[in-house]
Structure formats: structure tokens, C-alpha cells
Design a protein around this motif. Sequence first.
Motif, PDB file in Angstrom:
ATOM      1  N   GLN A 181      77.320 -10.968 -32.425  1.00 40.69           N
ATOM      2  CA  GLN A 181      77.466 -10.293 -33.625  1.00 40.69           C
ATOM      3  C   GLN A 181      77.770  -8.755 -33.230  1.00 40.69           C
ATOM      4  O   GLN A 181      78.412  -8.178 -33.910  1.00 40.69           O
ATOM      5  CB  GLN A 181      76.234 -10.376 -34.244  1.00 40.69           C
ATOM      6  CG  GLN A 181      75.785 -11.640 -34.886  1.00 40.69           C
ATOM      7  CD  GLN A 181      76.718 -11.983 -35.801  1.00 40.69           C
ATOM      8  OE1 GLN A 181      77.231 -11.315 -36.904  1.00 40.69           O
ATOM      9  NE2 GLN A 181      77.102 -13.178 -36.066  1.00 40.69           N
ATOM     10  N   SER A 229      73.240 -15.056 -26.914  1.00 44.74           N
ATOM     11  CA  SER A 229      74.575 -15.108 -27.202  1.00 44.74           C
ATOM     12  C   SER A 229      74.926 -14.893 -28.827  1.00 44.74           C
ATOM     13  O   SER A 229      75.932 -14.352 -28.892  1.00 44.74           O
ATOM     14  CB  SER A 229      74.991 -16.743 -27.002  1.00 44.74           C
ATOM     15  OG  SER A 229      74.894 -16.976 -25.639  1.00 44.74           O
ATOM     16  N   PHE A 230      74.135 -15.287 -29.469  1.00 50.94           N
ATOM     17  CA  PHE A 230      74.324 -15.065 -31.008  1.00 50.94           C
ATOM     18  C   PHE A 230      74.482 -13.744 -31.237  1.00 50.94           C
ATOM     19  O   PHE A 230      75.282 -12.988 -31.887  1.00 50.94           O
ATOM     20  CB  PHE A 230      73.436 -15.680 -31.983  1.00 50.94           C
ATOM     21  CG  PHE A 230      73.610 -17.089 -32.279  1.00 50.94           C
ATOM     22  CD1 PHE A 230      74.912 -17.473 -32.605  1.00 50.94           C
ATOM     23  CD2 PHE A 230      72.873 -17.945 -31.700  1.00 50.94           C
ATOM     24  CE1 PHE A 230      74.997 -18.733 -33.346  1.00 50.94           C
ATOM     25  CE2 PHE A 230      73.036 -19.506 -31.861  1.00 50.94           C
ATOM     26  CZ  PHE A 230      74.108 -19.948 -32.774  1.00 50.94           C
ATOM     27  N   ILE A 235      70.664 -18.702 -25.754  1.00 49.42           N
ATOM     28  CA  ILE A 235      71.293 -19.017 -27.096  1.00 49.42           C
ATOM     29  C   ILE A 235      71.067 -17.747 -27.990  1.00 49.42           C
ATOM     30  O   ILE A 235      72.100 -17.131 -28.844  1.00 49.42           O
ATOM     31  CB  ILE A 235      70.532 -20.072 -27.889  1.00 49.42           C
ATOM     32  CG1 ILE A 235      70.915 -21.398 -27.066  1.00 49.42           C
ATOM     33  CG2 ILE A 235      70.917 -20.155 -29.252  1.00 49.42           C
ATOM     34  CD1 ILE A 235      70.012 -22.630 -27.323  1.00 49.42           C
TER      35      ILE A 235
END
Length: 144
Positions: free
Chosen positions: A65, A60-61, A57
Motif C-alpha cells: 500500500q 506485506s500488505f 502478511i
Amino acid sequence: MNWHVFTWAVVALLLFAAEALAPGAFMLWLGFAAVAVFAMVLLIPDIPVLAQVAAFIVLSFASIQVYRTWFRGRERGSDQPNLNRRAEALVGRVVPLDQPIVNGRGRVQIADAYWEVTGPDLPAGSAVRITASRGMSLQVEPAG
């Protein structure tokens, strides 16, 4: 072989396949995050499943970005930006009125299509310049 390693490899491949089927650069970056977790689990096999999911997670973020910051704004512009915007591509053209403009509304024929026009009242046959488009209606002004 640890089944977690296999699972993250499959997740990465599925994300890359989803990107290939429906390109948009979103699944690609999630696939990179899955590859990073795959490498982590391969190198350190005793990472708990919850930590693996949390790492996925977070990565992924972070990868999304990176895409939004460094790659999204650098896409090459089109040499024909109005290609699929037919009404906008007509702006600037001079055409004769097919029907007079009465009460601000008239009609022109461009190629094989008729377009509704708005502008000052003018007789049929007058040359008008297309100045803007609003949906399927063109805004015109006298060409002279």
C-alpha cells in the motif's frame, strides 16, 4: 542463533533476488516486509512462528500500500510514449494513398510497410492525414 532469524534472512534475500530477476517492484516490497520480520525476530527471539507469519502478511500488505500510494504514480513519463506503438506513432502524418479507398477501405505504404486504411473514398495518390489507429488499421481523412 535462532533458526527463525536465519529463515527470515533467507526469505528476504530470495525475494530481493526474485525482484532482480523479474523487476516489477512487487517482490521488493515483500522483501522489505521480510526484513522487518527478520529484525523483529532478531530483537525478540521468542515470537511464535504463527505471529511471525501474521506479521509478515500484515507488513506485506502495508508495504504494498505504501508503494501504491506514494511511489507508483510518481514514475517518470517517457519522452517517447509511442515508441512500441507503431500505429499510434503514425497519427498526424500525411502520406499518399498506395491504393484507392473504395467502400471505405484502401492501403498506404509507409517506409517498407503497407497499412490498411479506412476513410472516405479517394483515388490512389491522394494525400491523406492519419487521424487514428485501430489495431493494424489506420483511419484517414483527406489532407487538404
